[in-house]
Motif scaffolding. Sequence first.
Motif, PDB file in Angstrom:
ATOM      1  N   ILE A 150      43.772  55.072  39.808  1.00  0.00           N
ATOM      2  CA  ILE A 150      44.692  55.042  38.668  1.00  0.00           C
ATOM      3  C   ILE A 150      45.666  53.873  38.793  1.00  0.00           C
ATOM      4  CG2 ILE A 150      46.539  56.289  37.484  1.00  0.00           C
ATOM      5  CD1 ILE A 150      45.068  58.875  38.109  1.00  0.00           C
ATOM      6  N   LEU A 151      46.127  53.604  40.000  1.00  0.00           N
ATOM      7  CA  LEU A 151      46.990  52.446  40.231  1.00  0.00           C
ATOM      8  C   LEU A 151      46.238  51.147  39.947  1.00  0.00           C
ATOM      9  CD1 LEU A 151      48.851  53.549  43.492  1.00  0.00           C
ATOM     10  CD2 LEU A 151      49.847  53.250  41.215  1.00  0.00           C
ATOM     11  N   ALA A 152      44.958  51.123  40.297  1.00  0.00           N
ATOM     12  CA  ALA A 152      44.141  49.942  40.024  1.00  0.00           C
ATOM     13  C   ALA A 152      43.983  49.727  38.527  1.00  0.00           C
ATOM     14  CB  ALA A 152      42.776  50.097  40.681  1.00  0.00           C
ATOM     15  N   ASP A 153      43.821  50.819  37.778  1.00  0.00           N
ATOM     16  CA  ASP A 153      43.720  50.711  36.327  1.00  0.00           C
ATOM     17  C   ASP A 153      45.012  50.152  35.740  1.00  0.00           C
ATOM     18  OD1 ASP A 153      42.779  51.113  33.660  1.00  0.00           O
ATOM     19  OD2 ASP A 153      43.928  52.979  33.580  1.00  0.00           O
ATOM     20  N   ALA A 154      46.157  50.558  36.316  1.00  0.00           N
ATOM     21  CA  ALA A 154      47.439  50.018  35.853  1.00  0.00           C
ATOM     22  C   ALA A 154      47.495  48.510  36.077  1.00  0.00           C
ATOM     23  CB  ALA A 154      48.587  50.713  36.581  1.00  0.00           C
ATOM     24  N   ASN A 155      47.004  48.066  37.236  1.00  0.00           N
ATOM     25  CA  ASN A 155      46.973  46.622  37.516  1.00  0.00           C
ATOM     26  C   ASN A 155      46.085  45.886  36.521  1.00  0.00           C
ATOM     27  OD1 ASN A 155      48.681  46.820  39.694  1.00  0.00           O
ATOM     28  ND2 ASN A 155      47.053  46.994  41.199  1.00  0.00           N
ATOM     29  N   CYS A 156      44.969  46.502  36.185  1.00  0.00           N
ATOM     30  CA  CYS A 156      44.049  45.868  35.234  1.00  0.00           C
ATOM     31  C   CYS A 156      44.659  45.815  33.830  1.00  0.00           C
ATOM     32  CB  CYS A 156      42.723  46.627  35.199  1.00  0.00           C
ATOM     33  SG  CYS A 156      41.761  46.461  36.725  1.00  0.00           S
ATOM     34  N   THR A 157      45.474  46.812  33.493  1.00  0.00           N
ATOM     35  CA  THR A 157      46.143  46.798  32.194  1.00  0.00           C
ATOM     36  C   THR A 157      47.106  45.615  32.092  1.00  0.00           C
ATOM     37  OG1 THR A 157      45.989  49.216  32.090  1.00  0.00           O
ATOM     38  CG2 THR A 157      47.531  48.172  30.577  1.00  0.00           C
ATOM     39  N   MET A 158      47.615  45.155  33.246  1.00  0.00           N
ATOM     40  CA  MET A 158      48.502  43.994  33.250  1.00  0.00           C
ATOM     41  C   MET A 158      47.806  42.751  32.721  1.00  0.00           C
ATOM     42  SD  MET A 158      51.684  44.212  34.004  1.00  0.00           S
ATOM     43  CE  MET A 158      51.935  42.455  34.257  1.00  0.00           C
ATOM     44  N   VAL A 159      46.485  42.682  32.885  1.00  0.00           N
ATOM     45  CA  VAL A 159      45.735  41.540  32.360  1.00  0.00           C
ATOM     46  C   VAL A 159      45.897  41.470  30.842  1.00  0.00           C
ATOM     47  CG1 VAL A 159      43.459  40.484  32.126  1.00  0.00           C
ATOM     48  CG2 VAL A 159      44.093  41.613  34.258  1.00  0.00           C
ATOM     49  N   ILE A 185      43.713  25.884  22.209  1.00  0.00           N
ATOM     50  CA  ILE A 185      44.152  25.916  23.603  1.00  0.00           C
ATOM     51  C   ILE A 185      44.446  27.357  24.028  1.00  0.00           C
ATOM     52  CG2 ILE A 185      45.996  25.241  25.187  1.00  0.00           C
ATOM     53  CD1 ILE A 185      46.205  22.619  23.594  1.00  0.00           C
ATOM     54  N   GLY A 186      45.099  28.099  23.136  1.00  0.00           N
ATOM     55  CA  GLY A 186      45.349  29.508  23.418  1.00  0.00           C
ATOM     56  C   GLY A 186      44.057  30.291  23.579  1.00  0.00           C
ATOM     57  N   THR A 187      43.068  29.959  22.763  1.00  0.00           N
ATOM     58  CA  THR A 187      41.761  30.623  22.860  1.00  0.00           C
ATOM     59  C   THR A 187      41.109  30.356  24.208  1.00  0.00           C
ATOM     60  OG1 THR A 187      41.457  30.369  20.468  1.00  0.00           O
ATOM     61  CG2 THR A 187      39.496  30.874  21.773  1.00  0.00           C
ATOM     62  N   LEU A 188      41.215  29.138  24.697  1.00  0.00           N
ATOM     63  CA  LEU A 188      40.655  28.805  26.013  1.00  0.00           C
ATOM     64  C   LEU A 188      41.383  29.570  27.113  1.00  0.00           C
ATOM     65  CD1 LEU A 188      40.135  24.947  25.586  1.00  0.00           C
ATOM     66  CD2 LEU A 188      38.380  26.732  25.579  1.00  0.00           C
ATOM     67  N   GLY A 189      42.688  29.771  26.945  1.00  0.00           N
ATOM     68  CA  GLY A 189      43.438  30.576  27.905  1.00  0.00           C
ATOM     69  C   GLY A 189      42.956  32.016  27.921  1.00  0.00           C
ATOM     70  N   LEU A 190      42.715  32.572  26.744  1.00  0.00           N
ATOM     71  CA  LEU A 190      42.168  33.922  26.652  1.00  0.00           C
ATOM     72  C   LEU A 190      40.780  33.993  27.291  1.00  0.00           C
ATOM     73  CD1 LEU A 190      43.130  34.863  22.965  1.00  0.00           C
ATOM     74  CD2 LEU A 190      44.267  35.606  25.063  1.00  0.00           C
ATOM     75  N   SER A 191      40.004  32.938  27.096  1.00  0.00           N
ATOM     76  CA  SER A 191      38.646  32.895  27.656  1.00  0.00           C
ATOM     77  C   SER A 191      38.674  32.940  29.176  1.00  0.00           C
ATOM     78  CB  SER A 191      37.924  31.624  27.190  1.00  0.00           C
ATOM     79  OG  SER A 191      37.834  31.583  25.785  1.00  0.00           O
ATOM     80  N   TYR A 192      39.664  32.291  29.770  1.00  0.00           N
ATOM     81  CA  TYR A 192      39.791  32.285  31.231  1.00  0.00           C
ATOM     82  C   TYR A 192      39.960  33.703  31.762  1.00  0.00           C
ATOM     83  CZ  TYR A 192      42.157  31.900  35.741  1.00  0.00           C
ATOM     84  OH  TYR A 192      42.534  32.066  37.047  1.00  0.00           O
ATOM     85  N   PHE A 193      40.864  34.454  31.147  1.00  0.00           N
ATOM     86  CA  PHE A 193      41.081  35.826  31.609  1.00  0.00           C
ATOM     87  C   PHE A 193      39.892  36.719  31.288  1.00  0.00           C
ATOM     88  CE2 PHE A 193      45.558  34.524  31.725  1.00  0.00           C
ATOM     89  CZ  PHE A 193      45.937  35.077  32.942  1.00  0.00           C
ATOM     90  N   ALA A 194      39.250  36.498  30.146  1.00  0.00           N
ATOM     91  CA  ALA A 194      38.069  37.285  29.792  1.00  0.00           C
ATOM     92  C   ALA A 194      36.942  37.039  30.792  1.00  0.00           C
ATOM     93  CB  ALA A 194      37.611  36.940  28.376  1.00  0.00           C
ATOM     94  N   PHE A 195      36.802  35.793  31.230  1.00  0.00           N
ATOM     95  CA  PHE A 195      35.784  35.473  32.232  1.00  0.00           C
ATOM     96  C   PHE A 195      36.079  36.189  33.546  1.00  0.00           C
ATOM     97  CE2 PHE A 195      34.284  32.923  35.817  1.00  0.00           C
ATOM     98  CZ  PHE A 195      32.930  32.847  35.528  1.00  0.00           C
ATOM     99  N   LYS A 196      37.336  36.179  33.965  1.00  0.00           N
ATOM    100  CA  LYS A 196      37.709  36.864  35.201  1.00  0.00           C
ATOM    101  C   LYS A 196      37.452  38.362  35.093  1.00  0.00           C
ATOM    102  CE  LYS A 196      41.200  35.868  37.675  1.00  0.00           C
ATOM    103  NZ  LYS A 196      42.590  35.680  38.181  1.00  0.00           N
ATOM    104  N   GLU A 197      37.746  38.940  33.927  1.00  0.00           N
ATOM    105  CA  GLU A 197      37.490  40.362  33.730  1.00  0.00           C
ATOM    106  C   GLU A 197      35.997  40.666  33.792  1.00  0.00           C
ATOM    107  OE1 GLU A 197      40.242  42.922  31.220  1.00  0.00           O
ATOM    108  OE2 GLU A 197      40.211  41.045  30.098  1.00  0.00           O
ATOM    109  N   GLY A 198      35.195  39.804  33.176  1.00  0.00           N
ATOM    110  CA  GLY A 198      33.752  40.006  33.207  1.00  0.00           C
ATOM    111  C   GLY A 198      33.204  39.940  34.617  1.00  0.00           C
ATOM    112  N   ARG A 199      33.653  38.959  35.384  1.00  0.00           N
ATOM    113  CA  ARG A 199      33.216  38.823  36.776  1.00  0.00           C
ATOM    114  C   ARG A 199      33.614  40.038  37.595  1.00  0.00           C
ATOM    115  NH1 ARG A 199      35.685  33.801  39.806  1.00  0.00           N
ATOM    116  NH2 ARG A 199      37.532  35.143  39.581  1.00  0.00           N
TER     117      ARG A 199
END
Length: 214
Positions: A150-159, A185-199
Amino acid sequence: MDTFKMTHKNKLYKIAFGLAVFTIVYNIAEGLISTYLGFEDESLALFGFGSDSFIEVISGLGIAHMILRIQNNPNSKRDDFERTALRITGIAFYILVFGLVITSFYNIWQAHQPQTTFWGVIISIISILVMWFLVLWKRKVGNQLNSAPILADANCTMVCVYMSIILLISSGIYELFGIPYMDSIGTLGLSYFAFKEGRECFEKAKSDKNCCCD
């Protein structure tokens, strides 16, 4: 005393499950509104943000299932349902990243600019407030239960908070100053975090690690 502790523990798990359900419902609403307004205003960042919200719904279903599992058996391992949800979520994130990156560079090449990013500012502010509230409550419940998942899920919500901040910055700068390419540029920033989430989804699907969002 043991009965009281068990009752209190079950109450905390119900709260954790309720937070997971609320997260799912909120992301559905956020996804519908953001993709619609992003399409209407030709804001790729807002549209991508909304698309990410839909993917978070799949992840949220896995989280809700996880809470029920650990409530029944705190020492149980990740099951097939959760692993499948993680793989589907990971694939969806990668597809989203591919589409957003390609479209971002295309928009830059074509010098495309959104009609307005006003709604990106509004939605991102709301999202920051809601997600930060969820992070704090999930951490409180996770600490009281001494539950790493549950704590890990909270950390993931921070993303989600970080992605909302990126949307707010890119949308706000464009709306205030009209600086070209800020939406892309903002879209590319979102893509970076989306890629990390996917990985991370694929990493978690292969192991019993709770989260890599520390």
